[in-house]
Design a protein around this motif. Structure first.
Motif, PDB file in Angstrom:
ATOM      1  N   LYS A  96      -8.738   5.823  -6.773  1.00 54.39           N
ATOM      2  CA  LYS A  96      -7.475   6.558  -6.057  1.00 54.39           C
ATOM      3  C   LYS A  96      -6.601   5.341  -5.460  1.00 54.39           C
ATOM      4  O   LYS A  96      -5.973   5.563  -4.361  1.00 54.39           O
ATOM      5  N   GLN A  97      -6.624   4.321  -6.044  1.00 59.42           N
ATOM      6  CA  GLN A  97      -5.644   3.006  -5.829  1.00 59.42           C
ATOM      7  C   GLN A  97      -4.511   3.029  -6.181  1.00 59.42           C
ATOM      8  O   GLN A  97      -3.503   2.387  -5.960  1.00 59.42           O
ATOM      9  N   SER A 116      -1.150   5.518  -8.097  1.00 55.95           N
ATOM     10  CA  SER A 116      -0.807   6.843  -7.904  1.00 55.95           C
ATOM     11  C   SER A 116      -0.262   7.415  -9.357  1.00 55.95           C
ATOM     12  O   SER A 116      -0.879   8.605  -9.421  1.00 55.95           O
ATOM     13  N   GLU A 117      -0.304   6.490 -10.460  1.00 56.42           N
ATOM     14  CA  GLU A 117      -0.393   7.198 -11.639  1.00 56.42           C
ATOM     15  C   GLU A 117      -1.031   6.206 -12.794  1.00 56.42           C
ATOM     16  O   GLU A 117      -0.982   5.113 -12.510  1.00 56.42           O
ATOM     17  N   GLU A 120       0.757   2.976 -12.027  1.00 54.61           N
ATOM     18  CA  GLU A 120       1.586   2.488 -10.934  1.00 54.61           C
ATOM     19  C   GLU A 120       0.904   2.355  -9.583  1.00 54.61           C
ATOM     20  O   GLU A 120      -0.035   3.295  -9.247  1.00 54.61           O
ATOM     21  N   ASP A 121       1.069   1.145  -8.940  1.00 54.84           N
ATOM     22  CA  ASP A 121       0.331   0.998  -7.391  1.00 54.84           C
ATOM     23  C   ASP A 121       1.232   2.249  -6.459  1.00 54.84           C
ATOM     24  O   ASP A 121       2.570   2.541  -6.544  1.00 54.84           O
ATOM     25  N   ALA A 122       0.428   2.864  -5.764  1.00 52.35           N
ATOM     26  CA  ALA A 122       0.747   4.065  -5.004  1.00 52.35           C
ATOM     27  C   ALA A 122       1.654   3.390  -3.574  1.00 52.35           C
ATOM     28  O   ALA A 122       2.665   3.951  -3.300  1.00 52.35           O
ATOM     29  N   SER A 123       1.372   2.113  -3.412  1.00 52.74           N
ATOM     30  CA  SER A 123       1.928   1.652  -2.135  1.00 52.74           C
ATOM     31  C   SER A 123       3.504   1.013  -2.601  1.00 52.74           C
ATOM     32  O   SER A 123       4.383   1.163  -1.842  1.00 52.74           O
ATOM     33  N   LYS A 166       4.852   0.864  -5.734  1.00 53.68           N
ATOM     34  CA  LYS A 166       5.281   1.591  -6.767  1.00 53.68           C
ATOM     35  C   LYS A 166       5.579   0.465  -8.050  1.00 53.68           C
ATOM     36  O   LYS A 166       6.536   0.744  -8.858  1.00 53.68           O
TER      37      LYS A 166
END
Length: 166
Positions: free
Chosen positions: A32-33, A35-36, A51-54, A56
């Protein structure tokens, strides 16, 4: 982009690479680190796109892709030659991204291809701003011709010698 390598530099069977890419994508998704997360095990060069959640930031993770690592070393050598290379490459990549023409999975060029076009332009403009490092002798980065070649995940071998004495 990242490439996970094995110490023995031996090619892995295609099915093994595909399974490792799938397993890696599942592990990253479970963390869950990101986002995509998208596994692309059947691509010419199997990757996990994420893609990194924080931030992008987008990243691709491949396996056993020595050629990609050497290509990065080559670009780095060109960037070190002239301070104008990096900002010009970044500007062209941003231009292509904003126009959504930098996605080879949708039929356009990759950002790497745009960088190569910039380098070619800078080598062929009059007067040339960059030398063709692949044609220069001396300063090779590998201790042998075999070491200056790379195998792709599908088993093809490419000579990758270039003058790295920049």
């Amino acid at each position: 982009d990242l490439s996970l390598e094995f110490d023995d530099r031996q090619p892995r069977p295609s099915d093994e690479l595909k399974q490792m890419i799938t397993d890696l994508a599942e592990a990253i998704t479970e963390s869950k680190q990101m986002s995509e997360v998208s596994a692309r095990p059947n691509a010419r060069v199997p990757i996990v796109a994420l893609e990194d959640a924080s931030t992008k930031l987008k990243c691709d993770i491949g396996m056993c892709n020595e050629l990609a690592l050497i290509n990065s070393q080559l670009i780095r050598a060109y960037v070190l030659l002239d301070a104008r290379v990096r900002p010009l490459c970044l500007a062209v990549k941003r231009w292509a991204k904003r126009r959504q023409i930098n996605d080879p999975y949708r039929g356009s060029l990759s950002s790497y291809a745009y960088v190569l076009l910039v380098l070619h332009y800078l080598q062929t403009t009059s007067p040339p701003l960059l030398p063709p490092l692949q044609l220069l002798s001396g300063g090779e980065w590998g201790e042998s011709a075999e070491r200056m070649s790379a195998r792709t995940p599908d088993g093809r071998v490419f000579g990758c010698a270039f003058c790295a004495d920049t």
